[in-house]
Design a protein around this motif. Structure first.
Motif, mmCIF file in Angstrom:
data_model
loop_
_atom_site.group_PDB
_atom_site.id
_atom_site.type_symbol
_atom_site.label_atom_id
_atom_site.label_comp_id
_atom_site.label_asym_id
_atom_site.label_seq_id
_atom_site.Cartn_x
_atom_site.Cartn_y
_atom_site.Cartn_z
ATOM 1 N N PHE A 2 0.854 -1.198 0.000
ATOM 2 C CA PHE A 2 0.000 0.000 0.000
ATOM 3 C C PHE A 2 0.882 1.237 0.000
ATOM 4 O O PHE A 2 2.038 1.195 0.420
ATOM 5 N N SER A 3 0.318 2.361 -0.423
ATOM 6 C CA SER A 3 1.095 3.602 -0.415
ATOM 7 C C SER A 3 1.388 4.018 1.027
ATOM 8 O O SER A 3 0.643 3.694 1.950
ATOM 9 N N GLN A 4 2.495 4.739 1.174
ATOM 10 C CA GLN A 4 2.892 5.212 2.502
ATOM 11 C C GLN A 4 1.807 6.114 3.098
ATOM 12 O O GLN A 4 1.514 6.046 4.288
ATOM 13 N N LYS A 5 1.198 6.929 2.267
ATOM 14 C CA LYS A 5 0.147 7.839 2.720
ATOM 15 C C LYS A 5 -1.054 7.061 3.266
ATOM 16 O O LYS A 5 -1.611 7.404 4.302
ATOM 17 N N SER A 6 -1.446 5.992 2.572
ATOM 18 C CA SER A 6 -2.588 5.213 3.045
ATOM 19 C C SER A 6 -2.253 4.478 4.337
ATOM 20 O O SER A 6 -3.090 4.381 5.236
ATOM 21 N N VAL A 7 -1.023 3.999 4.456
ATOM 22 C CA VAL A 7 -0.599 3.337 5.698
ATOM 23 C C VAL A 7 -0.616 4.336 6.857
ATOM 24 O O VAL A 7 -1.035 4.003 7.972
ATOM 25 N N GLU A 8 -0.197 5.553 6.586
ATOM 26 C CA GLU A 8 -0.239 6.593 7.630
ATOM 27 C C GLU A 8 -1.679 6.855 8.076
ATOM 28 O O GLU A 8 -1.933 7.063 9.261
ATOM 29 N N ARG A 9 -2.610 6.844 7.159
ATOM 30 C CA ARG A 9 -4.026 7.045 7.515
ATOM 31 C C ARG A 9 -4.533 5.884 8.375
ATOM 32 O O ARG A 9 -5.302 6.092 9.308
ATOM 33 N N ILE A 10 -4.085 4.679 8.084
ATOM 34 C CA ILE A 10 -4.458 3.519 8.891
ATOM 35 C C ILE A 10 -3.890 3.659 10.303
ATOM 36 O O ILE A 10 -4.560 3.349 11.290
ATOM 37 N N ILE A 108 -12.602 -2.881 13.585
ATOM 38 C CA ILE A 108 -11.799 -1.925 12.810
ATOM 39 C C ILE A 108 -10.355 -1.926 13.312
ATOM 40 O O ILE A 108 -9.406 -1.933 12.522
ATOM 41 N N LYS A 109 -10.190 -1.949 14.635
ATOM 42 C CA LYS A 109 -8.842 -1.969 15.222
ATOM 43 C C LYS A 109 -8.081 -3.208 14.762
ATOM 44 O O LYS A 109 -6.913 -3.112 14.358
ATOM 45 N N LYS A 110 -8.709 -4.368 14.794
ATOM 46 C CA LYS A 110 -8.073 -5.619 14.372
ATOM 47 C C LYS A 110 -7.657 -5.523 12.907
ATOM 48 O O LYS A 110 -6.547 -5.942 12.530
ATOM 49 N N THR A 111 -8.506 -4.949 12.083
ATOM 50 C CA THR A 111 -8.176 -4.795 10.667
ATOM 51 C C THR A 111 -6.968 -3.876 10.496
ATOM 52 O O THR A 111 -6.069 -4.174 9.695
ATOM 53 N N THR A 112 -6.931 -2.778 11.242
ATOM 54 C CA THR A 112 -5.773 -1.871 11.141
ATOM 55 C C THR A 112 -4.507 -2.599 11.573
ATOM 56 O O THR A 112 -3.461 -2.444 10.936
ATOM 57 N N GLU A 113 -4.593 -3.388 12.631
ATOM 58 C CA GLU A 113 -3.421 -4.130 13.101
ATOM 59 C C GLU A 113 -2.950 -5.129 12.048
ATOM 60 O O GLU A 113 -1.739 -5.261 11.814
ATOM 61 N N ASP A 114 -3.897 -5.829 11.429
ATOM 62 C CA ASP A 114 -3.543 -6.793 10.380
ATOM 63 C C ASP A 114 -2.850 -6.104 9.209
ATOM 64 O O ASP A 114 -1.843 -6.600 8.685
ATOM 65 N N ILE A 115 -3.382 -4.956 8.803
ATOM 66 C CA ILE A 115 -2.774 -4.203 7.703
ATOM 67 C C ILE A 115 -1.362 -3.781 8.066
ATOM 68 O O ILE A 115 -0.425 -3.956 7.275
ATOM 69 N N LEU A 116 -1.190 -3.247 9.269
ATOM 70 C CA LEU A 116 0.117 -2.740 9.671
ATOM 71 C C LEU A 116 1.141 -3.859 9.840
ATOM 72 O O LEU A 116 2.318 -3.688 9.511
ATOM 73 N N ILE A 117 0.703 -5.013 10.321
ATOM 74 C CA ILE A 117 1.611 -6.161 10.457
ATOM 75 C C ILE A 117 2.077 -6.612 9.076
ATOM 76 O O ILE A 117 3.265 -6.903 8.881
ATOM 77 N N ASN A 118 1.163 -6.667 8.128
ATOM 78 C CA ASN A 118 1.516 -7.110 6.778
ATOM 79 C C ASN A 118 2.377 -6.105 6.020
ATOM 80 O O ASN A 118 2.990 -6.451 5.022
ATOM 81 N N GLU A 119 2.402 -4.864 6.480
ATOM 82 C CA GLU A 119 3.200 -3.836 5.825
ATOM 83 C C GLU A 119 4.637 -3.812 6.317
ATOM 84 O O GLU A 119 5.460 -3.116 5.765
ATOM 85 N N LYS A 120 4.941 -4.553 7.365
ATOM 86 C CA LYS A 120 6.315 -4.544 7.918
ATOM 87 C C LYS A 120 7.221 -5.434 7.137
ATOM 88 O O LYS A 120 6.918 -6.311 6.442
#
Length: 120
Positions: A2-10, A108-120
């Motif tokens: 995902f774009s850095q900007k979208s990750v920052e929004r998450i 929503i929190k769980k989804t944000t955590e999943d997204i952020l974990i996958n972005e590392k």
């Protein structure tokens, strides 16, 4: 992915949820937090509005892939709640806000955590 900007929004969405959780914890319950018109309720409503604004920015920037990770009902519900807050602040149904905090924010929190974990 995902774009850095979208990750920052998450990250902002997750941070706002953590703020709401802390407000509830400090007040002892969701109900007590929402009874505190001057501080806790106002802060919770502003954080909920901010979450909706982040979803809106993702949508307007065409970040559909990252938005697809969230349940459509959560995004739609977020917009609807923001609209109620913005247009009828005093008439906001606190039972709906309570339900959102209890049932939807953890998802929503769980989804944000999943997204952020996958972005590392």
């Amino acid at each position: 992915m995902f774009s850095q900007k979208s990750v920052e929004r998450i990250k902002v969405i997750k941070k706002k949820i953590l703020f709401i959780e802390e407000i509830v914890k400090q007040n002892g319950s969701i109900e007590k937090a929402l009874e505190d018109e001057q501080n806790a309720r106002a802060a919770i409503l502003m954080h909920l509005t901010s979450i909706s604004e982040q979803f809106d920015k993702l949508l307007h920037n065409g970040e559909l892939e990252i938005l697809s990770k969230f349940a459509k009902e959560d995004i739609k519900g977020s917009y609807e709640l923001r609209s109620f807050i913005a247009h009828d602040y005093e008439g906001v149904d606190l039972y709906i806000v309570e339900d959102v905090i209890k049932t939807r924010l953890p998802i929503i929190k769980k989804t944000t955590e999943d997204i952020l974990i996958n972005e590392k």
